[in-house]
Design a protein around this motif. Structure first.
Motif, PDB file in Angstrom:
ATOM      1  N   THR A  30     -63.471 -10.320 -58.625  1.00  0.00           N
ATOM      2  CA  THR A  30     -64.175 -11.589 -58.793  1.00  0.00           C
ATOM      3  C   THR A  30     -64.633 -12.094 -57.435  1.00  0.00           C
ATOM      4  OG1 THR A  30     -62.180 -12.967 -58.564  1.00  0.00           O
ATOM      5  CG2 THR A  30     -62.733 -12.165 -60.776  1.00  0.00           C
ATOM      6  N   GLY A  31     -65.658 -12.930 -57.448  1.00  0.00           N
ATOM      7  CA  GLY A  31     -66.133 -13.501 -56.188  1.00  0.00           C
ATOM      8  C   GLY A  31     -67.621 -13.764 -56.223  1.00  0.00           C
ATOM      9  N   THR A  32     -68.110 -14.345 -55.144  1.00  0.00           N
ATOM     10  CA  THR A  32     -69.493 -14.788 -55.060  1.00  0.00           C
ATOM     11  C   THR A  32     -70.447 -13.615 -54.865  1.00  0.00           C
ATOM     12  OG1 THR A  32     -69.178 -15.157 -52.694  1.00  0.00           O
ATOM     13  CG2 THR A  32     -68.877 -17.045 -54.139  1.00  0.00           C
ATOM     14  N   ALA A  33     -71.739 -13.904 -54.999  1.00  0.00           N
ATOM     15  CA  ALA A  33     -72.775 -12.890 -54.799  1.00  0.00           C
ATOM     16  C   ALA A  33     -72.728 -12.360 -53.372  1.00  0.00           C
ATOM     17  CB  ALA A  33     -74.152 -13.506 -55.077  1.00  0.00           C
ATOM     18  N   GLY A 159     -67.090 -10.107 -61.907  1.00  0.00           N
ATOM     19  CA  GLY A 159     -67.635 -11.386 -62.332  1.00  0.00           C
ATOM     20  C   GLY A 159     -67.595 -12.428 -61.232  1.00  0.00           C
ATOM     21  N   ASP A 160     -68.514 -13.366 -61.309  1.00  0.00           N
ATOM     22  CA  ASP A 160     -68.582 -14.482 -60.362  1.00  0.00           C
ATOM     23  C   ASP A 160     -68.317 -15.757 -61.153  1.00  0.00           C
ATOM     24  OD1 ASP A 160     -69.138 -16.426 -58.529  1.00  0.00           O
ATOM     25  OD2 ASP A 160     -71.202 -15.790 -58.123  1.00  0.00           O
ATOM     26  N   LEU A 161     -67.091 -16.258 -61.060  1.00  0.00           N
ATOM     27  CA  LEU A 161     -66.712 -17.421 -61.864  1.00  0.00           C
ATOM     28  C   LEU A 161     -67.504 -18.665 -61.494  1.00  0.00           C
ATOM     29  CD1 LEU A 161     -62.846 -16.885 -62.010  1.00  0.00           C
ATOM     30  CD2 LEU A 161     -64.575 -16.277 -63.710  1.00  0.00           C
ATOM     31  N   ALA A 162     -68.063 -18.683 -60.274  1.00  0.00           N
ATOM     32  CA  ALA A 162     -68.875 -19.828 -59.859  1.00  0.00           C
ATOM     33  C   ALA A 162     -70.195 -19.870 -60.617  1.00  0.00           C
ATOM     34  CB  ALA A 162     -69.146 -19.759 -58.354  1.00  0.00           C
ATOM     35  N   GLN A 163     -70.585 -18.744 -61.234  1.00  0.00           N
ATOM     36  CA  GLN A 163     -71.834 -18.693 -61.993  1.00  0.00           C
ATOM     37  C   GLN A 163     -71.595 -18.635 -63.499  1.00  0.00           C
ATOM     38  OE1 GLN A 163     -74.751 -15.870 -60.615  1.00  0.00           O
ATOM     39  NE2 GLN A 163     -74.236 -16.196 -58.468  1.00  0.00           N
ATOM     40  N   ALA A 164     -70.403 -19.006 -63.917  1.00  0.00           N
ATOM     41  CA  ALA A 164     -70.092 -18.994 -65.343  1.00  0.00           C
ATOM     42  C   ALA A 164     -70.813 -20.131 -66.055  1.00  0.00           C
ATOM     43  CB  ALA A 164     -68.585 -19.112 -65.548  1.00  0.00           C
ATOM     44  N   ASP A 165     -71.567 -19.790 -67.107  1.00  0.00           N
ATOM     45  CA  ASP A 165     -72.258 -20.811 -67.900  1.00  0.00           C
ATOM     46  C   ASP A 165     -71.302 -21.482 -68.865  1.00  0.00           C
ATOM     47  OD1 ASP A 165     -74.709 -20.286 -66.697  1.00  0.00           O
ATOM     48  OD2 ASP A 165     -75.155 -18.664 -68.102  1.00  0.00           O
ATOM     49  N   ARG A 166     -70.261 -20.760 -69.270  1.00  0.00           N
ATOM     50  CA  ARG A 166     -69.278 -21.315 -70.207  1.00  0.00           C
ATOM     51  C   ARG A 166     -67.948 -21.494 -69.489  1.00  0.00           C
ATOM     52  NH1 ARG A 166     -68.485 -18.927 -75.014  1.00  0.00           N
ATOM     53  NH2 ARG A 166     -70.476 -17.863 -75.128  1.00  0.00           N
TER      54      ARG A 166
END
Length: 209
Positions: A30-33, A159-166
């Motif tokens: 997990t982490g940012t782009a 996955g990037d949890l900072a970009q989670a829509d839900r």
């Protein structure tokens, strides 16, 4: 280093060790782009395929809409329909294979591209499975995916949890919360990258900050 490609920071090195460790069956990145999650996962998958550790690579991700069009209405084969999402993964493969070879691998099933919704009811054996951009998967989708892991296989979820829509019913968030409650895990591990691990243009770091 893998085939002359050197990891650029401590977290990337830690991640690559897990991604190539035969004793670890499941890795979450997990982490940012720009932190190298997808690149490292694909690099490890190609390495495993070339060295005969696995028989095939399976690429999957949630197929969200593209410019308002649902995947079923996009033109072309399933591979073509998935192209907007899988292009970053194939960018890595092109460093090691010619385009014609990649096409042949897809036709032969050595490389499989499948939307997450198409994974139900299947079990993957001797495969390196990469589930990319899973921050928008539901809890049920995540559970369905994780139970696809078969004998001789390894799975990587990015996955990037900072970009989670839900935020509610988020499968990746839920899974990580559950992992944090179970400290005695031997075949599952998690790597979290933050802004200091970004290896893209310096401006990307500042934008994210």
């Amino acid at each position: 280093a893998v085939w002359g490609i050197t990891t650029r920071n401590r977290e990337q090195n830690f991640a690559m060790n897990l991604l190539t460790d035969p004793e670890i069956d499941f890795v979450t990145l997990t982490g940012t782009a720009g932190t190298g999650k997808t690149y490292l996962a694909m690099l490890a998958a190609v390495k495993a395929l070339k060295e005969g550790v696995c028989d095939r690579i399976v690429l999957t991700r949630p197929a969200v809409e593209v410019e308002g069009e649902k995947i079923g209405f996009l033109p072309g084969t399933l591979e073509k329909k998935m192209e907007p999402w899988t292009r970053p993964l194939f960018d890595v493969m092109r460093e090691f294979y010619r385009p014609a070879d990649i096409t042949a691998m897809i036709e032969e099933g050595t490389v499989e591209i499948s939307p997450l919704a198409f994974m139900r009811g299947r079990t993957f054996k001797n495969a390196y499975i990469i589930a990319d951009e899973m921050q928008n998967a539901t809890v049920n989708q995540m559970k369905m995916l994780l139970t696809r892991l078969g004998e001789g296989s390894k799975m990587v979820v990015t996955g990037d949890l900072a970009q989670a829509d839900r935020l509610k019913d988020n499968g990746l968030i839920n899974f990580i919360e559950l992992l944090n409650k179970h400290k005695k895990l031997e075949r599952i591990d998690v790597v979290h990258f933050d802004n200091k691990d970004i290896e893209r243009h310096e401006a990307v770091k500042e934008i994210l900050e």
